[in-house]
Every structure is written in C-alpha cells, then in structure tokens.
Design a protein around this motif. Structure first.
Motif, PDB file in Angstrom:
ATOM      1  N   LEU A  37      40.353  22.430  27.615  1.00 11.05           N
ATOM      2  CA  LEU A  37      40.826  23.591  26.853  1.00 11.05           C
ATOM      3  C   LEU A  37      40.364  24.890  27.510  1.00 11.05           C
ATOM      4  O   LEU A  37      41.164  25.810  27.706  1.00 11.05           O
ATOM      5  CB  LEU A  37      40.333  23.514  25.410  1.00 11.05           C
ATOM      6  CG  LEU A  37      40.685  24.684  24.505  1.00 11.05           C
ATOM      7  CD1 LEU A  37      42.193  24.850  24.380  1.00 11.05           C
ATOM      8  CD2 LEU A  37      40.048  24.495  23.135  1.00 11.05           C
ATOM      9  N   ALA A  38      39.089  24.960  27.870  1.00  7.04           N
ATOM     10  CA  ALA A  38      38.569  26.169  28.518  1.00  7.04           C
ATOM     11  C   ALA A  38      39.318  26.434  29.822  1.00  7.04           C
ATOM     12  O   ALA A  38      39.724  27.572  30.089  1.00  7.04           O
ATOM     13  CB  ALA A  38      37.073  26.037  28.783  1.00  7.04           C
ATOM     14  N   GLY A  39      39.509  25.404  30.629  1.00  5.01           N
ATOM     15  CA  GLY A  39      40.227  25.570  31.893  1.00  5.01           C
ATOM     16  C   GLY A  39      41.660  26.032  31.675  1.00  5.01           C
ATOM     17  O   GLY A  39      42.160  26.902  32.396  1.00  5.01           O
ATOM     18  N   SER A  40      42.315  25.467  30.673  1.00  5.95           N
ATOM     19  CA  SER A  40      43.697  25.870  30.377  1.00  5.95           C
ATOM     20  C   SER A  40      43.767  27.334  29.960  1.00  5.95           C
ATOM     21  O   SER A  40      44.667  28.072  30.379  1.00  5.95           O
ATOM     22  CB  SER A  40      44.275  24.993  29.260  1.00  5.95           C
ATOM     23  OG  SER A  40      44.310  23.655  29.644  1.00  5.95           O
ATOM     24  N   LEU A  41      42.820  27.740  29.141  1.00  8.59           N
ATOM     25  CA  LEU A  41      42.797  29.138  28.703  1.00  8.59           C
ATOM     26  C   LEU A  41      42.476  30.088  29.852  1.00  8.59           C
ATOM     27  O   LEU A  41      43.092  31.152  29.974  1.00  8.59           O
ATOM     28  CB  LEU A  41      41.774  29.309  27.577  1.00  8.59           C
ATOM     29  CG  LEU A  41      42.127  28.625  26.261  1.00  8.59           C
ATOM     30  CD1 LEU A  41      40.899  28.527  25.367  1.00  8.59           C
ATOM     31  CD2 LEU A  41      43.257  29.365  25.567  1.00  8.59           C
ATOM     32  N   ILE A  42      41.532  29.707  30.697  1.00 17.18           N
ATOM     33  CA  ILE A  42      41.205  30.527  31.867  1.00 17.18           C
ATOM     34  C   ILE A  42      42.426  30.634  32.765  1.00 17.18           C
ATOM     35  O   ILE A  42      42.748  31.721  33.272  1.00 17.18           O
ATOM     36  CB  ILE A  42      39.998  29.947  32.631  1.00 17.18           C
ATOM     37  CG1 ILE A  42      38.725  30.093  31.803  1.00 17.18           C
ATOM     38  CG2 ILE A  42      39.830  30.623  33.988  1.00 17.18           C
ATOM     39  CD1 ILE A  42      37.537  29.297  32.331  1.00 17.18           C
ATOM     40  N   ALA A  43      43.136  29.524  32.949  1.00 18.78           N
ATOM     41  CA  ALA A  43      44.327  29.520  33.813  1.00 18.78           C
ATOM     42  C   ALA A  43      45.423  30.425  33.266  1.00 18.78           C
ATOM     43  O   ALA A  43      45.992  31.244  34.003  1.00 18.78           O
ATOM     44  CB  ALA A  43      44.859  28.094  33.986  1.00 18.78           C
ATOM     45  N   THR A  44      45.719  30.302  31.987  1.00 19.11           N
ATOM     46  CA  THR A  44      46.827  31.089  31.438  1.00 19.11           C
ATOM     47  C   THR A  44      46.466  32.567  31.308  1.00 19.11           C
ATOM     48  O   THR A  44      47.271  33.433  31.636  1.00 19.11           O
ATOM     49  CB  THR A  44      47.302  30.534  30.082  1.00 19.11           C
ATOM     50  OG1 THR A  44      46.193  30.431  29.195  1.00 19.11           O
ATOM     51  CG2 THR A  44      47.945  29.171  30.252  1.00 19.11           C
ATOM     52  N   GLU A  45      45.254  32.850  30.852  1.00 14.90           N
ATOM     53  CA  GLU A  45      44.847  34.250  30.734  1.00 14.90           C
ATOM     54  C   GLU A  45      44.641  34.867  32.121  1.00 14.90           C
ATOM     55  O   GLU A  45      44.924  36.045  32.336  1.00 14.90           O
ATOM     56  CB  GLU A  45      43.568  34.361  29.889  1.00 14.90           C
ATOM     57  CG  GLU A  45      43.157  35.765  29.558  1.00 14.90           C
ATOM     58  CD  GLU A  45      44.134  36.533  28.674  1.00 14.90           C
ATOM     59  OE1 GLU A  45      44.004  37.769  28.623  1.00 14.90           O
ATOM     60  OE2 GLU A  45      45.016  35.935  28.037  1.00 14.90           O
ATOM     61  N   GLY A  46      44.181  34.066  33.065  1.00 13.79           N
ATOM     62  CA  GLY A  46      43.961  34.535  34.428  1.00 13.79           C
ATOM     63  C   GLY A  46      45.240  34.720  35.217  1.00 13.79           C
ATOM     64  O   GLY A  46      45.225  35.272  36.319  1.00 13.79           O
ATOM     65  N   ALA A  47      46.341  34.279  34.660  1.00 17.01           N
ATOM     66  CA  ALA A  47      47.630  34.435  35.345  1.00 17.01           C
ATOM     67  C   ALA A  47      48.287  35.776  35.045  1.00 17.01           C
ATOM     68  O   ALA A  47      49.315  36.110  35.631  1.00 17.01           O
ATOM     69  CB  ALA A  47      48.569  33.306  34.935  1.00 17.01           C
ATOM     70  N   ARG A  48      47.703  36.548  34.159  1.00 16.85           N
ATOM     71  CA  ARG A  48      48.267  37.861  33.828  1.00 16.85           C
ATOM     72  C   ARG A  48      48.239  38.755  35.061  1.00 16.85           C
ATOM     73  O   ARG A  48      47.391  38.606  35.938  1.00 16.85           O
ATOM     74  CB  ARG A  48      47.453  38.497  32.699  1.00 16.85           C
ATOM     75  CG  ARG A  48      47.506  37.711  31.405  1.00 16.85           C
ATOM     76  CD  ARG A  48      46.467  38.176  30.398  1.00 16.85           C
ATOM     77  NE  ARG A  48      46.513  39.574  30.095  1.00 16.85           N
ATOM     78  CZ  ARG A  48      47.163  40.105  29.062  1.00 16.85           C
ATOM     79  NH1 ARG A  48      47.793  39.322  28.234  1.00 16.85           N
ATOM     80  NH2 ARG A  48      47.145  41.390  28.855  1.00 16.85           N
ATOM     81  N   ASP A  49      49.148  39.708  35.120  1.00 15.56           N
ATOM     82  CA  ASP A  49      49.185  40.637  36.250  1.00 15.56           C
ATOM     83  C   ASP A  49      47.908  41.462  36.355  1.00 15.56           C
ATOM     84  O   ASP A  49      47.424  41.729  37.444  1.00 15.56           O
ATOM     85  CB  ASP A  49      50.403  41.568  36.149  1.00 15.56           C
ATOM     86  CG  ASP A  49      51.702  40.834  36.449  1.00 15.56           C
ATOM     87  OD1 ASP A  49      51.660  39.842  37.203  1.00 15.56           O
ATOM     88  OD2 ASP A  49      52.743  41.257  35.923  1.00 15.56           O
ATOM     89  N   SER A  50      47.386  41.861  35.221  1.00 10.42           N
ATOM     90  CA  SER A  50      46.160  42.645  35.205  1.00 10.42           C
ATOM     91  C   SER A  50      45.099  41.847  34.443  1.00 10.42           C
ATOM     92  O   SER A  50      45.056  41.872  33.217  1.00 10.42           O
ATOM     93  CB  SER A  50      46.413  43.987  34.505  1.00 10.42           C
ATOM     94  OG  SER A  50      45.217  44.714  34.407  1.00 10.42           O
ATOM     95  N   VAL A  51      44.275  41.116  35.189  1.00  5.48           N
ATOM     96  CA  VAL A  51      43.272  40.258  34.569  1.00  5.48           C
ATOM     97  C   VAL A  51      42.040  41.090  34.203  1.00  5.48           C
ATOM     98  O   VAL A  51      41.490  41.805  35.035  1.00  5.48           O
ATOM     99  CB  VAL A  51      42.871  39.105  35.515  1.00  5.48           C
ATOM    100  CG1 VAL A  51      41.779  38.257  34.894  1.00  5.48           C
ATOM    101  CG2 VAL A  51      44.078  38.261  35.872  1.00  5.48           C
ATOM    102  N   ASP A  52      41.645  40.990  32.969  1.00  5.23           N
ATOM    103  CA  ASP A  52      40.454  41.665  32.464  1.00  5.23           C
ATOM    104  C   ASP A  52      39.425  40.575  32.177  1.00  5.23           C
ATOM    105  O   ASP A  52      39.554  39.823  31.210  1.00  5.23           O
ATOM    106  CB  ASP A  52      40.825  42.438  31.201  1.00  5.23           C
ATOM    107  CG  ASP A  52      39.650  43.139  30.551  1.00  5.23           C
ATOM    108  OD1 ASP A  52      38.576  43.223  31.174  1.00  5.23           O
ATOM    109  OD2 ASP A  52      39.819  43.601  29.406  1.00  5.23           O
TER     110      ASP A  52
END
Length: 178
Positions: A37-52
């Motif tokens: 779950l953590a990896g999936s969330l990091i992957a999807t949130e980290g795929a944003r154009d502007s990663v915060d």
C-alpha cells in the motif's frame, strides 16, 4: 489474539511464532499489505508533475492510518456478524495492536523518501529511492517467509524474484503514470 475458531479471520493470524516481536512481524500479512500500500501510494503520488515530498509523506501516512482503522473496523464487524457478540475492549485493543503492522510497514520507505529529499536530491529521485526501498522490503519479507517455510534453492529464489518483481511493478507504475 482470538482463539482458533472463535472468529479469527485466518489460521495464519493466530499469532506470530515464539520470539517474534511486536513490530511489523507481529502480523506479517498486514505488514506486507502495508508495504505494498505504501509503495502504491508513493508511486501514484510521486507520478504527479510537481511532486511535493512533504505531501507524499503526509498522504502515505494518513492513508495508512485510515486503512489501519478500516481493517480493525472490518474485522470487528465481521466478528460480530459471525459470533453475534459485542467485542470486549480488550478485543478492540488487541486488533488495534495487531493491525498496526500495516502502518509500521510504511516507515522504511517513508524514511528513505524523506532522507533522500533532505540530502538535497530532487523529489523524483526521493520517490524512486522510496520505491526501491519498498522493493527491498518486499524481497526481505519473501526471504523471511521462504526460510521459515523451509524453502531452498530454486524454490526460494523464485519466491524472492516474484516478490521483487512485485516491487519493480510499483516502479514501473510510477514511470508509466509520470
């Protein structure tokens, strides 16, 4: 833990082997699920154009907490449906402790993301480091499970490679989404 046959959701959740602590290994299935779950969330949130990065860390932690509570709630409702009895406070406390592995499993990848970011690397690099840390944790869980399951040689290697492939799929997910 609940006694066998008294409403536990799985024979595998009857408790850890002797000597296993109260961290993620208290409930390995929940910890593995929490890692994915953590990896999936990091992957999807980290795929944003502007990663915060602070947003990634907060989102993963808050989501893990919500899933933790959801697992406890679902287990309590399921037990009530099966047994017809109201859970005791001790049952609720035990479930909260048991399912905490889901949240604790996110610490490693989140620490890697945060440390890499604090070292001055770009957010995308921090996210990828967190995903590779997730992959490493999944491989480690496979090694532990394989060794405890007395796997050897090719069987253990295949088990570990498949777990690593699962982690690599998260890296690919991030790349494809980005």
């Amino acid at each position: 833990m609940t006694a066998p046959g008294s409403g536990s959701t799985s024979a595998l959740r009857e408790g850890p082997p002797a000597g296993v602590g109260s961290g993620p290994s208290r409930n390995p299935a929940s910890a593995v699920y929490g890692t994915v779950l953590a990896g999936s969330l990091i992957a999807t949130e980290g795929a944003r154009d502007s990663v915060d990065v602070p947003r990634v860390l907060a989102l993963v932690l808050v989501t893990q907490l919500v899933y933790w509570l959801a697992h406890v709630y679902a287990d309590l409702v399921g037990q009530r449906i099966r047994t017809g009895r109201r859970p005791h406070r001790s049952d609720v406390r035990e479930l909260l402790r048991d399912e905490w592995s889901l949240v604790a499993a996110s610490y490693g990848p989140l620490v890697v993301v945060g440390v890499v970011h604090l070292l001055g690397f770009r957010a995308n690099t921090a996210v990828l480091a967190g995903l590779w840390a997730t992959t490493a944790v999944l491989v480690l869980w496979a090694v532990v499970a394989g060794r405890r399951g007395r796997m050897r040689g090719a069987e253990l290697a295949l088990y570990v490679v498949l777990s690593g492939a699962f982690g690599c799929a998260l890296v690919v997910l991030k790349t494809v989404l980005h």
